[in-house]
Design a protein around this motif. Structure first.
Motif, PDB file in Angstrom:
ATOM      1  N   PHE A  30      26.647  42.396  47.247  1.00 51.66           N
ATOM      2  CA  PHE A  30      27.385  42.344  48.502  1.00 51.66           C
ATOM      3  C   PHE A  30      28.752  42.924  48.230  1.00 51.66           C
ATOM      4  O   PHE A  30      29.221  42.955  47.097  1.00 51.66           O
ATOM      5  N   THR A  31      29.382  43.419  49.266  1.00 51.01           N
ATOM      6  CA  THR A  31      30.664  44.109  49.128  1.00 51.01           C
ATOM      7  C   THR A  31      31.783  43.273  49.719  1.00 51.01           C
ATOM      8  O   THR A  31      31.635  42.713  50.802  1.00 51.01           O
ATOM      9  N   ASP A  34      39.249  44.678  50.396  1.00 53.39           N
ATOM     10  CA  ASP A  34      40.468  44.127  49.802  1.00 53.39           C
ATOM     11  C   ASP A  34      40.990  42.893  50.508  1.00 53.39           C
ATOM     12  O   ASP A  34      41.566  42.011  49.887  1.00 53.39           O
ATOM     13  N   GLN A  35      40.767  42.758  51.818  1.00 50.94           N
ATOM     14  CA  GLN A  35      41.257  41.579  52.540  1.00 50.94           C
ATOM     15  C   GLN A  35      40.269  40.421  52.531  1.00 50.94           C
ATOM     16  O   GLN A  35      40.597  39.318  52.925  1.00 50.94           O
ATOM     17  N   ASP A  36      39.020  40.633  52.078  1.00 53.10           N
ATOM     18  CA  ASP A  36      37.998  39.582  52.050  1.00 53.10           C
ATOM     19  C   ASP A  36      38.250  38.616  50.898  1.00 53.10           C
ATOM     20  O   ASP A  36      38.802  38.996  49.864  1.00 53.10           O
ATOM     21  N   LYS A  37      37.827  37.373  51.074  1.00 52.14           N
ATOM     22  CA  LYS A  37      38.072  36.334  50.066  1.00 52.14           C
ATOM     23  C   LYS A  37      36.776  35.636  49.678  1.00 52.14           C
ATOM     24  O   LYS A  37      35.965  35.288  50.539  1.00 52.14           O
ATOM     25  N   LEU A  38      36.586  35.420  48.390  1.00 55.25           N
ATOM     26  CA  LEU A  38      35.526  34.565  47.868  1.00 55.25           C
ATOM     27  C   LEU A  38      36.180  33.213  47.659  1.00 55.25           C
ATOM     28  O   LEU A  38      37.005  33.037  46.768  1.00 55.25           O
ATOM     29  N   LEU A  39      35.859  32.246  48.521  1.00 58.50           N
ATOM     30  CA  LEU A  39      36.602  30.988  48.542  1.00 58.50           C
ATOM     31  C   LEU A  39      36.072  29.917  47.600  1.00 58.50           C
ATOM     32  O   LEU A  39      36.855  29.136  47.070  1.00 58.50           O
ATOM     33  N   VAL A  40      34.761  29.840  47.419  1.00 59.64           N
ATOM     34  CA  VAL A  40      34.220  28.734  46.637  1.00 59.64           C
ATOM     35  C   VAL A  40      32.913  29.155  45.972  1.00 59.64           C
ATOM     36  O   VAL A  40      32.168  29.971  46.506  1.00 59.64           O
ATOM     37  N   GLU A  41      32.675  28.612  44.770  1.00 64.31           N
ATOM     38  CA  GLU A  41      31.413  28.789  44.066  1.00 64.31           C
ATOM     39  C   GLU A  41      30.863  27.405  43.745  1.00 64.31           C
ATOM     40  O   GLU A  41      31.567  26.571  43.181  1.00 64.31           O
ATOM     41  N   ALA A  42      29.616  27.161  44.132  1.00 68.08           N
ATOM     42  CA  ALA A  42      28.982  25.873  43.840  1.00 68.08           C
ATOM     43  C   ALA A  42      28.823  25.729  42.330  1.00 68.08           C
ATOM     44  O   ALA A  42      28.726  26.735  41.612  1.00 68.08           O
ATOM     45  N   PRO A  43      28.797  24.499  41.812  1.00 72.47           N
ATOM     46  CA  PRO A  43      28.606  24.302  40.366  1.00 72.47           C
ATOM     47  C   PRO A  43      27.328  24.999  39.897  1.00 72.47           C
ATOM     48  O   PRO A  43      26.270  24.856  40.498  1.00 72.47           O
ATOM     49  N   GLY A  44      27.460  25.807  38.849  1.00 71.66           N
ATOM     50  CA  GLY A  44      26.324  26.533  38.294  1.00 71.66           C
ATOM     51  C   GLY A  44      25.997  27.823  39.014  1.00 71.66           C
ATOM     52  O   GLY A  44      25.060  28.525  38.646  1.00 71.66           O
ATOM     53  N   CYS A  45      26.753  28.174  40.034  1.00 73.19           N
ATOM     54  CA  CYS A  45      26.548  29.410  40.797  1.00 73.19           C
ATOM     55  C   CYS A  45      27.810  30.265  40.680  1.00 73.19           C
ATOM     56  O   CYS A  45      28.910  29.753  40.841  1.00 73.19           O
ATOM     57  N   HIS A  46      27.610  31.540  40.396  1.00 72.24           N
ATOM     58  CA  HIS A  46      28.765  32.419  40.210  1.00 72.24           C
ATOM     59  C   HIS A  46      28.504  33.783  40.822  1.00 72.24           C
ATOM     60  O   HIS A  46      27.390  34.277  40.787  1.00 72.24           O
ATOM     61  N   ALA A  47      29.552  34.386  41.349  1.00 75.24           N
ATOM     62  CA  ALA A  47      29.499  35.774  41.818  1.00 75.24           C
ATOM     63  C   ALA A  47      30.156  36.628  40.746  1.00 75.24           C
ATOM     64  O   ALA A  47      31.235  36.304  40.251  1.00 75.24           O
ATOM     65  N   PHE A  48      29.488  37.677  40.352  1.00 75.63           N
ATOM     66  CA  PHE A  48      30.013  38.621  39.380  1.00 75.63           C
ATOM     67  C   PHE A  48      30.446  39.857  40.148  1.00 75.63           C
ATOM     68  O   PHE A  48      29.634  40.476  40.823  1.00 75.63           O
ATOM     69  N   CYS A  49      31.729  40.190  40.062  1.00 74.99           N
ATOM     70  CA  CYS A  49      32.278  41.291  40.852  1.00 74.99           C
ATOM     71  C   CYS A  49      32.856  42.373  39.953  1.00 74.99           C
ATOM     72  O   CYS A  49      33.434  42.090  38.911  1.00 74.99           O
ATOM     73  N   ILE A  51      35.138  46.144  40.321  1.00 69.00           N
ATOM     74  CA  ILE A  51      35.976  46.932  41.219  1.00 69.00           C
ATOM     75  C   ILE A  51      35.378  48.326  41.355  1.00 69.00           C
ATOM     76  O   ILE A  51      35.169  49.024  40.363  1.00 69.00           O
ATOM     77  N   GLN A  52      35.066  48.726  42.580  1.00 65.12           N
ATOM     78  CA  GLN A  52      34.557  50.064  42.864  1.00 65.12           C
ATOM     79  C   GLN A  52      35.704  51.010  43.218  1.00 65.12           C
ATOM     80  O   GLN A  52      35.742  52.140  42.753  1.00 65.12           O
ATOM     81  N   THR A  53      36.608  50.532  44.060  1.00 66.97           N
ATOM     82  CA  THR A  53      37.836  51.247  44.408  1.00 66.97           C
ATOM     83  C   THR A  53      38.913  50.166  44.535  1.00 66.97           C
ATOM     84  O   THR A  53      38.578  48.979  44.550  1.00 66.97           O
ATOM     85  N   PRO A  54      40.169  50.541  44.642  1.00 67.51           N
ATOM     86  CA  PRO A  54      41.200  49.497  44.821  1.00 67.51           C
ATOM     87  C   PRO A  54      40.985  48.640  46.073  1.00 67.51           C
ATOM     88  O   PRO A  54      41.472  47.527  46.149  1.00 67.51           O
ATOM     89  N   GLN A  55      40.244  49.143  47.051  1.00 65.29           N
ATOM     90  CA  GLN A  55      40.028  48.396  48.282  1.00 65.29           C
ATOM     91  C   GLN A  55      38.643  47.761  48.366  1.00 65.29           C
ATOM     92  O   GLN A  55      38.342  47.093  49.346  1.00 65.29           O
ATOM     93  N   ARG A  56      37.782  47.943  47.362  1.00 63.86           N
ATOM     94  CA  ARG A  56      36.400  47.476  47.482  1.00 63.86           C
ATOM     95  C   ARG A  56      35.877  46.924  46.157  1.00 63.86           C
ATOM     96  O   ARG A  56      36.059  47.526  45.114  1.00 63.86           O
ATOM     97  N   ARG A  57      35.241  45.724  46.259  1.00 58.16           N
ATOM     98  CA  ARG A  57      34.589  45.110  45.097  1.00 58.16           C
ATOM     99  C   ARG A  57      33.102  44.948  45.387  1.00 58.16           C
ATOM    100  O   ARG A  57      32.727  44.494  46.454  1.00 58.16           O
ATOM    101  N   GLU A  58      32.271  45.316  44.434  1.00 57.32           N
ATOM    102  CA  GLU A  58      30.829  45.126  44.532  1.00 57.32           C
ATOM    103  C   GLU A  58      30.509  43.861  43.741  1.00 57.32           C
ATOM    104  O   GLU A  58      30.883  43.733  42.584  1.00 57.32           O
ATOM    105  N   CYS A  59      29.836  42.907  44.378  1.00 62.35           N
ATOM    106  CA  CYS A  59      29.560  41.612  43.757  1.00 62.35           C
ATOM    107  C   CYS A  59      28.064  41.306  43.799  1.00 62.35           C
ATOM    108  O   CYS A  59      27.340  41.847  44.629  1.00 62.35           O
ATOM    109  N   ALA A  60      27.630  40.424  42.902  1.00 69.77           N
ATOM    110  CA  ALA A  60      26.236  39.986  42.886  1.00 69.77           C
ATOM    111  C   ALA A  60      26.176  38.532  42.434  1.00 69.77           C
ATOM    112  O   ALA A  60      27.014  38.067  41.673  1.00 69.77           O
ATOM    113  N   VAL A  61      25.165  37.841  42.922  1.00 65.65           N
ATOM    114  CA  VAL A  61      24.861  36.479  42.477  1.00 65.65           C
ATOM    115  C   VAL A  61      23.530  36.577  41.749  1.00 65.65           C
ATOM    116  O   VAL A  61      22.531  36.978  42.326  1.00 65.65           O
TER     117      VAL A  61
END
Length: 94
Positions: A30-31, A34-49, A51-61
């Protein structure tokens, strides 16, 4: 104004968790802009992000029983154009 933003963010997180809106499946990306926020990760769950550009992060769970849920906040437009999205990494219910 700051209290209104905090209240809107909290309401969006609760809505995300309650309705499972915009759910990405495990091992899918998921993308975040720059203004989007990842607010919380449940215990044992993580998003790995990465940086694709200064304004965009590509993330995966990658955990099979976890996924991400995102919701836009229409009232919050940091750049004046696009609404900010808030995301939460949650453990799937079984």
């Amino acid at each position: 104004m700051r209290n209104l933003l905090q209240l809107a963010t909290l309401a969006a997180v609760l809505l995300i968790v309650a309705t499972d809106v915009a759910r990405a499946r495990p091992n899918e990306t998921f993308t975040l802009q720059d203004q989007d926020k990842l607010l919380v990760e449940a215990p044992g769950c993580h998003a790995f992000c990465g940086i694709q550009t200064p304004q965009r992060r590509e993330c995966a769970v990658r955990e099979p029983d976890c996924s991400v849920v995102c919701e836009p906040i229409p009232e919050c437009k940091p750049d004046g154009i696009r609404p900010m999205r808030v995301c939460a990494v949650v453990r799937d219910r079984r």
